[in-house]
Design a protein around this motif. Structure first.
Motif, mmCIF file in Angstrom:
data_model
loop_
_atom_site.group_PDB
_atom_site.id
_atom_site.type_symbol
_atom_site.label_atom_id
_atom_site.label_comp_id
_atom_site.label_asym_id
_atom_site.label_seq_id
_atom_site.Cartn_x
_atom_site.Cartn_y
_atom_site.Cartn_z
ATOM 1 N N ILE A 102 11.190 0.272 36.939
ATOM 2 C CA ILE A 102 11.773 0.972 36.022
ATOM 3 C C ILE A 102 13.165 0.438 35.838
ATOM 4 C CG2 ILE A 102 12.457 3.248 35.307
ATOM 5 C CD1 ILE A 102 10.374 4.586 36.776
ATOM 6 N N HIS A 103 13.500 -0.350 34.636
ATOM 7 C CA HIS A 103 14.878 -0.869 34.626
ATOM 8 C C HIS A 103 15.686 0.189 33.943
ATOM 9 C CE1 HIS A 103 14.504 -5.093 35.570
ATOM 10 N NE2 HIS A 103 13.612 -5.031 35.300
ATOM 11 N N MET A 104 16.720 0.907 34.577
ATOM 12 C CA MET A 104 17.605 1.840 33.900
ATOM 13 C C MET A 104 18.733 1.105 33.383
ATOM 14 S SD MET A 104 17.669 5.167 34.090
ATOM 15 C CE MET A 104 18.753 6.409 33.553
ATOM 16 N N ILE A 105 18.922 1.286 32.098
ATOM 17 C CA ILE A 105 19.886 0.617 31.353
ATOM 18 C C ILE A 105 20.862 1.536 30.671
ATOM 19 C CG2 ILE A 105 19.934 -1.269 29.467
ATOM 20 C CD1 ILE A 105 18.163 -2.240 31.502
ATOM 21 N N ARG A 106 22.164 1.214 30.936
ATOM 22 C CA ARG A 106 23.034 2.191 30.236
ATOM 23 C C ARG A 106 23.272 1.841 28.822
ATOM 24 N NH1 ARG A 106 29.072 3.329 32.973
ATOM 25 N NH2 ARG A 106 30.081 4.202 30.969
ATOM 26 N N CYS A 107 23.105 2.792 28.190
ATOM 27 C CA CYS A 107 23.350 2.769 26.746
ATOM 28 C C CYS A 107 24.050 3.963 26.176
ATOM 29 C CB CYS A 107 21.818 2.896 25.888
ATOM 30 S SG CYS A 107 20.816 1.720 26.318
ATOM 31 N N PHE A 108 25.284 4.047 26.798
ATOM 32 C CA PHE A 108 26.291 5.257 26.673
ATOM 33 C C PHE A 108 27.429 4.848 26.840
ATOM 34 C CE2 PHE A 108 25.036 6.111 30.789
ATOM 35 C CZ PHE A 108 26.313 6.289 31.411
ATOM 36 N N ASP A 109 28.607 5.314 26.182
ATOM 37 C CA ASP A 109 29.989 5.019 26.336
ATOM 38 C C ASP A 109 30.635 6.115 27.057
ATOM 39 O OD1 ASP A 109 30.537 2.692 24.745
ATOM 40 O OD2 ASP A 109 30.161 3.755 22.849
ATOM 41 N N SER A 110 31.606 5.987 28.051
ATOM 42 C CA SER A 110 32.091 7.021 28.786
ATOM 43 C C SER A 110 33.228 6.438 29.296
ATOM 44 C CB SER A 110 30.916 7.655 29.898
ATOM 45 O OG SER A 110 31.668 8.547 30.550
ATOM 46 N N ASP A 111 34.326 7.288 29.158
ATOM 47 C CA ASP A 111 35.600 7.068 29.808
ATOM 48 C C ASP A 111 35.664 7.894 31.390
ATOM 49 O OD1 ASP A 111 36.702 5.783 27.695
ATOM 50 O OD2 ASP A 111 37.426 7.638 26.922
ATOM 51 N N ASP A 112 34.639 8.693 31.668
ATOM 52 C CA ASP A 112 34.699 9.359 32.810
ATOM 53 C C ASP A 112 33.831 8.537 34.041
ATOM 54 O OD1 ASP A 112 36.319 11.380 31.705
ATOM 55 O OD2 ASP A 112 34.514 12.310 31.132
ATOM 56 N N ILE A 113 32.654 7.779 33.351
ATOM 57 C CA ILE A 113 31.721 7.250 34.529
ATOM 58 C C ILE A 113 32.101 5.709 34.541
ATOM 59 C CG2 ILE A 113 29.403 6.622 34.967
ATOM 60 C CD1 ILE A 113 28.742 9.347 33.457
ATOM 61 N N VAL A 200 14.360 1.878 30.666
ATOM 62 C CA VAL A 200 14.761 3.461 30.449
ATOM 63 C C VAL A 200 16.088 3.167 29.859
ATOM 64 C CG1 VAL A 200 15.215 5.475 31.336
ATOM 65 C CG2 VAL A 200 12.967 4.360 31.895
ATOM 66 N N CYS A 201 16.276 3.352 28.615
ATOM 67 C CA CYS A 201 17.646 3.444 27.830
ATOM 68 C C CYS A 201 18.217 4.711 28.366
ATOM 69 C CB CYS A 201 17.610 3.124 26.364
ATOM 70 S SG CYS A 201 16.735 1.380 26.199
ATOM 71 N N ASN A 202 19.262 4.811 29.120
ATOM 72 C CA ASN A 202 19.829 6.136 29.621
ATOM 73 C C ASN A 202 20.954 6.366 28.408
ATOM 74 O OD1 ASN A 202 20.861 8.371 30.702
ATOM 75 N ND2 ASN A 202 21.795 7.327 32.654
ATOM 76 N N VAL A 203 20.753 7.533 27.775
ATOM 77 C CA VAL A 203 21.721 7.692 26.605
ATOM 78 C C VAL A 203 22.458 8.900 26.718
ATOM 79 C CG1 VAL A 203 20.350 6.347 24.814
ATOM 80 C CG2 VAL A 203 20.037 8.786 25.393
ATOM 81 N N ASP A 204 23.744 9.264 26.040
ATOM 82 C CA ASP A 204 24.254 10.383 26.112
ATOM 83 C C ASP A 204 23.484 11.425 25.154
ATOM 84 O OD1 ASP A 204 24.544 9.931 23.238
ATOM 85 O OD2 ASP A 204 26.923 9.078 23.772
ATOM 86 N N ILE A 229 13.619 6.099 25.718
ATOM 87 C CA ILE A 229 14.952 6.600 25.430
ATOM 88 C C ILE A 229 15.158 8.014 26.173
ATOM 89 C CG2 ILE A 229 16.913 7.462 24.149
ATOM 90 C CD1 ILE A 229 15.440 5.626 21.743
ATOM 91 N N ILE A 230 16.030 8.006 27.084
ATOM 92 C CA ILE A 230 16.161 9.245 28.045
ATOM 93 C C ILE A 230 17.487 9.427 28.431
ATOM 94 C CG2 ILE A 230 15.609 10.212 30.463
ATOM 95 C CD1 ILE A 230 12.955 8.860 30.636
ATOM 96 N N SER A 231 17.825 10.732 28.548
ATOM 97 C CA SER A 231 19.287 11.040 29.003
ATOM 98 C C SER A 231 18.841 11.562 30.284
ATOM 99 C CB SER A 231 19.819 12.258 28.043
ATOM 100 O OG SER A 231 21.064 12.591 28.769
ATOM 101 N N ALA A 232 19.567 10.993 31.299
ATOM 102 C CA ALA A 232 19.311 11.508 32.695
ATOM 103 C C ALA A 232 20.113 12.868 33.028
ATOM 104 C CB ALA A 232 19.806 10.276 33.820
#
Length: 358
Positions: A102-113, A200-204, A229-232
């Motif tokens: 399972i390739h977990m891919i970051r697909c979100f913007d965040s100043d905190d992470i 798995v595209c991890n979204v906000d 498309i999943i939000s962890a």
């Protein structure tokens, strides 16, 4: 048999958060810095199946046993992992043991992470991980093909390794291997690049019921078939709700029809060509996982080697017939129970009872 999936990706893309949500646990550390997970976290999860619940009721079973899926949370990989960067060699070795990646891919913007790169680019991130796995494969293959090691490699395995080496070097198509070689040989080869993959595209939270610019670009290149498309974070929130009605209401409110766990299981079964058969009686009702096109003989072997060795016949009823006739007795009276031999191809949902000699 169940199956084992390894969750991989760059640091801080949400792997451990997803693992915790999928396994409904806090086994995996989920901290905001790279390499917080060094040893792999392993979680075994029961596969939900409404058919199993129905069969247990009909048979008035004392026990109900689900088949399982194992998730392995593998530490974040970075560029240079194949050469040991970020403890990469150790991490890559854990991936060799899984059935699918399972390739977990970051697909979100965040100043905190924290992001290990200056920009969010899921295509680049995936290519980094894939490249490191290919480099690790080349090193492993070369070692095994060295003259001093050839005595430990049989002809068929040597042929597979040589073809795999050529495909990786030429950026070729691995279907040549999957179509030509035995499935067991391929699995035992430990070649990372051949393993089936899910993305798995991890979204906000705002993108969970739609798409964003990152998922659009990613699916244009890699397609929708093996992409989720999943939000962890959302999955974690769902799993923290203990009441099932609360979970359903929350999912309805955010407009998702199934949990990430169910989505991954469904996609995983499709990817690995898996299906389920059942055994059911007063003592227990149990689900078993086999590959498509499995025979009754191999299904018997999943339960016990003695069943396979002494196989005589498989008493077989389809799920719908079992349900309609409320169990073994009335199904048999209605002529819905069949006696099948060794070569019978087990259908998804079959209820089987094996006759065998000890």
């Amino acid at each position: 048999m169940g199956f084992k999936c390894g969750i991989v990706g760059l640091p801080n893309v949400g792997k451990s958060t997803l693992f915790n949500a999928l396994t409904n646990s806090n086994k995996a550390q989920a901290e905001n810095f790279p390499f917080c997970t060094i040893d792999p976290n392993i979680g075994i999860v029961a596969v939900p199946d409404e058919r199993l619940d129905q069969l247990a009721i009909i048979s008035d079973s004392k026990k109900k046993i689900n088949t399982t899926i194992t998730f392995v949370d593998i530490a974040g990989l970075v560029k240079g992992a194949s050469k040991g960067e970020g403890l990469g060699n150790k991490f890559l070795s854990h991936i060799r043991e899984v059935d699918a990646i399972i390739h977990m891919i970051r697909c979100f913007d965040s100043d905190d992470i924290q992001n290990v790169n200056s920009t969010v680019d899921p295509i680049r991130d995936l290519e980094v991980i894939e490249t490191e796995m290919k480099l690790a494969d080349l090193e492993s293959i070369q070692k095994r093909l060295d003259k001093k090691n050839k005595k430990n490699v049989d002809n068929e395995e040597q042929k597979l390794l040589e073809i795999a080496q050529k495909i990786i070097n030429e950026d070729g198509d691995f279907s040549l291997i999957t179509n030509e070689f035995d499935e067991k040989l391929i699995k035992n080869s430990g070649i990372l690049s051949i393993k089936p993959k899910l993305y798995v595209c991890n979204v906000d939270e705002e993108s969970i019921d739609s798409i964003n610019k990152y998922t659009v670009d990613f699916m244009k290149k890699f397609g929708e078939k093996d992409t989720l498309i999943i939000s962890a974070d959302i999955e974690n929130q769902i799993n923290q709700l203990e009441d099932e009605n609360e979970k359903k209401n929350y999912m309805k409110m955010i407009n998702i029809s199934e949990t990430g766990l169910n989505s991954l299981i469904r996609k995983g079964y499709e990817l690995l060509s898996l299906k389920t058969f059942f055994t059911s009686g007063p003592e227990e009702t149990r689900a078993w996982t086999i590959t498509k096109h499995s025979t009754a003989l191999s299904a018997a072997g999943e339960i016990h080697s003695d069943f396979e060795k002494g196989f005589i016949r498989a008493e077989t009823i389809s799920y719908n017939d079992f349900l309609e006739n409320q169990g073994w007795l009335k199904s048999k009276e209605a002529g819905k129970m069949r006696l099948e031999g060794k070569e019978y191809i087990v259908e998804d949902g079959d209820i089987l009872n094996f006759r065998f000699n000890t």
